[in-house]
Design a protein around this motif. Structure first.
Motif, PDB file in Angstrom:
ATOM      1  N   GLY A  56       0.813  -1.204   0.000  1.00 20.91           N
ATOM      2  CA  GLY A  56       0.000   0.000   0.000  1.00 20.91           C
ATOM      3  C   GLY A  56       0.846   1.252   0.000  1.00 20.91           C
ATOM      4  O   GLY A  56       2.014   1.248   0.388  1.00 20.91           O
ATOM      5  N   GLN A  57       0.248   2.341  -0.453  1.00 20.26           N
ATOM      6  CA  GLN A  57       0.931   3.624  -0.541  1.00 20.26           C
ATOM      7  C   GLN A  57       1.417   4.053   0.837  1.00 20.26           C
ATOM      8  O   GLN A  57       0.629   4.079   1.787  1.00 20.26           O
ATOM      9  CB  GLN A  57      -0.021   4.693  -1.095  1.00 20.26           C
ATOM     10  N   PRO A  58       2.727   4.360   0.981  1.00 23.00           N
ATOM     11  CA  PRO A  58       3.216   4.862   2.277  1.00 23.00           C
ATOM     12  C   PRO A  58       2.430   6.086   2.734  1.00 23.00           C
ATOM     13  O   PRO A  58       2.073   6.949   1.921  1.00 23.00           O
ATOM     14  CB  PRO A  58       4.679   5.220   1.973  1.00 23.00           C
ATOM     15  N   GLN A  59       2.125   6.133   4.018  1.00 20.59           N
ATOM     16  CA  GLN A  59       1.326   7.228   4.553  1.00 20.59           C
ATOM     17  C   GLN A  59       2.210   8.291   5.197  1.00 20.59           C
ATOM     18  O   GLN A  59       3.138   7.958   5.930  1.00 20.59           O
ATOM     19  CB  GLN A  59       0.342   6.689   5.604  1.00 20.59           C
ATOM     20  N   PRO A  60       1.942   9.577   4.924  1.00 22.58           N
ATOM     21  CA  PRO A  60       2.721  10.641   5.564  1.00 22.58           C
ATOM     22  C   PRO A  60       2.672  10.522   7.077  1.00 22.58           C
ATOM     23  O   PRO A  60       1.596  10.316   7.660  1.00 22.58           O
ATOM     24  CB  PRO A  60       2.013  11.920   5.085  1.00 22.58           C
ATOM     25  N   GLY A  61       3.830  10.599   7.689  1.00 23.11           N
ATOM     26  CA  GLY A  61       3.897  10.549   9.146  1.00 23.11           C
ATOM     27  C   GLY A  61       3.864   9.159   9.734  1.00 23.11           C
ATOM     28  O   GLY A  61       3.979   8.997  10.950  1.00 23.11           O
ATOM     29  N   VAL A  62       3.701   8.126   8.878  1.00 21.43           N
ATOM     30  CA  VAL A  62       3.677   6.751   9.373  1.00 21.43           C
ATOM     31  C   VAL A  62       5.080   6.181   9.311  1.00 21.43           C
ATOM     32  O   VAL A  62       5.708   6.156   8.256  1.00 21.43           O
ATOM     33  CB  VAL A  62       2.713   5.866   8.544  1.00 21.43           C
ATOM     34  N   ASP A  63       5.591   5.742  10.443  1.00 19.74           N
ATOM     35  CA  ASP A  63       6.930   5.173  10.512  1.00 19.74           C
ATOM     36  C   ASP A  63       6.841   3.668  10.307  1.00 19.74           C
ATOM     37  O   ASP A  63       6.371   2.933  11.175  1.00 19.74           O
ATOM     38  CB  ASP A  63       7.562   5.482  11.870  1.00 19.74           C
ATOM     39  N   GLY A  64       7.253   3.197   9.134  1.00 25.89           N
ATOM     40  CA  GLY A  64       7.199   1.768   8.846  1.00 25.89           C
ATOM     41  C   GLY A  64       6.082   1.444   7.873  1.00 25.89           C
ATOM     42  O   GLY A  64       5.525   2.326   7.224  1.00 25.89           O
ATOM     43  N   PRO A  65       5.743   0.155   7.764  1.00 29.11           N
ATOM     44  CA  PRO A  65       4.722  -0.275   6.807  1.00 29.11           C
ATOM     45  C   PRO A  65       3.401   0.458   7.019  1.00 29.11           C
ATOM     46  O   PRO A  65       2.950   0.644   8.155  1.00 29.11           O
ATOM     47  CB  PRO A  65       4.577  -1.765   7.105  1.00 29.11           C
ATOM     48  N   SER A  66       2.752   0.855   5.919  1.00 29.37           N
ATOM     49  CA  SER A  66       1.514   1.615   6.027  1.00 29.37           C
ATOM     50  C   SER A  66       0.326   0.746   6.406  1.00 29.37           C
ATOM     51  O   SER A  66      -0.630   1.224   7.009  1.00 29.37           O
ATOM     52  CB  SER A  66       1.220   2.319   4.695  1.00 29.37           C
TER      53      SER A  66
END
Length: 343
Positions: A56-66
């Motif tokens: 899945g598309q990496p999420q802003p502010g998410v550290d690691g797998p989205s």
């Protein structure tokens, strides 16, 4: 849909569904349409659903797998959990080391991370138990025995039913199997990717472990339905086999598949999947391919491959396809990313 028993008595539909197809990797996605595809798969008896925390598309502010694909699958499970054999994976952190950032590890397998990844996946999937939980890629800094021992804790706790490994070598499989039964190895295996036949598949047969081929249709290439422009706009366009020179050269291999398909009144995809089933039978290996698609009609097409019989002439022609392929199957620069790079 027929069923197959992998290792550790894990029963699945004979064909699975690869959830990575419903991510940004192959272009933009619409979650509602993607959910419709998943429901179509289950309706067709393709109930072995494969996802991963890193899809899945990496999420802003998410550290690691989205975890975006896991959350999508959770919407399917909300109404159909009892219909689905659920597989997910952990171990790829989603971080790519950059110059000056050598501490960014692309994989982790330490016990603390194993436990953290499990709880996050269970939360995103909104389920109490995962049917098949894979180590997506091993951490070269951690003995695989340590990683699998931590995974085994989840089985003992009733949060996971079966363990799997992805892109492991024969030696890594044997080391893991000594710690806890392994139900399946997931690795790329197809008409154009056969390196696992040298060591990994014999080790699976020896250990009583099933095999789950990912990208069984060569990331769509073997279907004969892709255009150069299509792949140029997604991740495939930057890989060796889809590059301009190799794209043209690999059409010779595609022609062999198409010839067999015409003679048997089948599609390229059905022929490619049937080759995997027959190759598994000849090796004495339970084999469950997991092609992905964004089209419900393709699910029905792929499912028909379970009953397609390839004669000896077809197998002889298809067995030669890999010798015509130009370019490595690895999609990253690090040769150790795939099992053959560590054998």
């Amino acid at each position: 849909m027929h069923t197959t028993v992998l290792g550790d008595s894990l029963q699945t539909s004979a064909l699975g569904f690869g959830g990575m197809a419903l991510t940004h990797v192959y272009g933009g996605t619409d979650d509602d349409a993607a959910l419709g595809v998943l429901n179509s798969a289950v309706d067709a008896g393709v109930t072995f659903i494969d996802t991963a925390d890193v899809y899945g598309q990496p999420q802003p502010g998410v550290d690691g797998p989205s975890g975006a694909n896991e959350r999508l699958v959770a919407r399917l499970l909300a109404d159909r959990r009892d219909d689905v054999t659920l597989a997910t994976k952990f171990g790829i952190t989603g971080k790519v080391p950059l110059a000056g950032q050598e501490s960014a590890k692309p994989t982790r397998g330490d016990a603390a991370y194993v436990r953290e990844a499990l709880e996050k996946s269970l939360t995103r999937l909104d389920t109490d138990v995962i049917d098949l939980w894979y180590l997506h890629r091993r951490d070269p800094d951690v003995p695989i025995e340590e990683t699998v021992a931590a995974m085994a804790e989840a089985v003992a706790a009733g949060k996971v039913r079966h363990l799997g490994l992805s892109e492991v070598t024969a030696a890594e499989l044997r080391a893991a199997q000594a710690v806890h039964p392994i139900a399946a190895v997931q690795s790329e295996w197809s008409l154009w990717s056969r390196d696992v036949e040298a060591n990994v598949i014999p080790a699976c047969v020896e250990s009583g472990v099933g095999f789950v081929p990912y990208s069984p249709l060569g990331r769509g290439f073997l279907t004969g339905t892709l255009t150069r422009d299509q792949v140029a706009s997604d991740m495939r366009g930057s890989t060796a086999r889809f590059g301009d020179d190799n794209w043209d050269a690999n059409q010779r291999a595609l022609a062999v598949v198409a010839d067999v398909a015409r003679r048997l009144d089948a599609t390229n995809a059905q022929v490619a999947l049937a080759w995997l089933y027959e190759s598994g039978r000849r090796a004495g290996l339970p084999t469950v391919p997991i092609p992905g698609t964004r089209s419900p009609s393709r699910i029905a097409e792929n499912a028909a491959a379970v009953d397609l019989v390839l004669d000896d002439d077809a197998m002889t022609a298809l067995d030669d396809v890999s010798s015509l392929i130009h370019g490595t199957r690895n999609i990253v620069a690090d040769p150790a990313w795939i099992s053959s790079g560590r054998e």
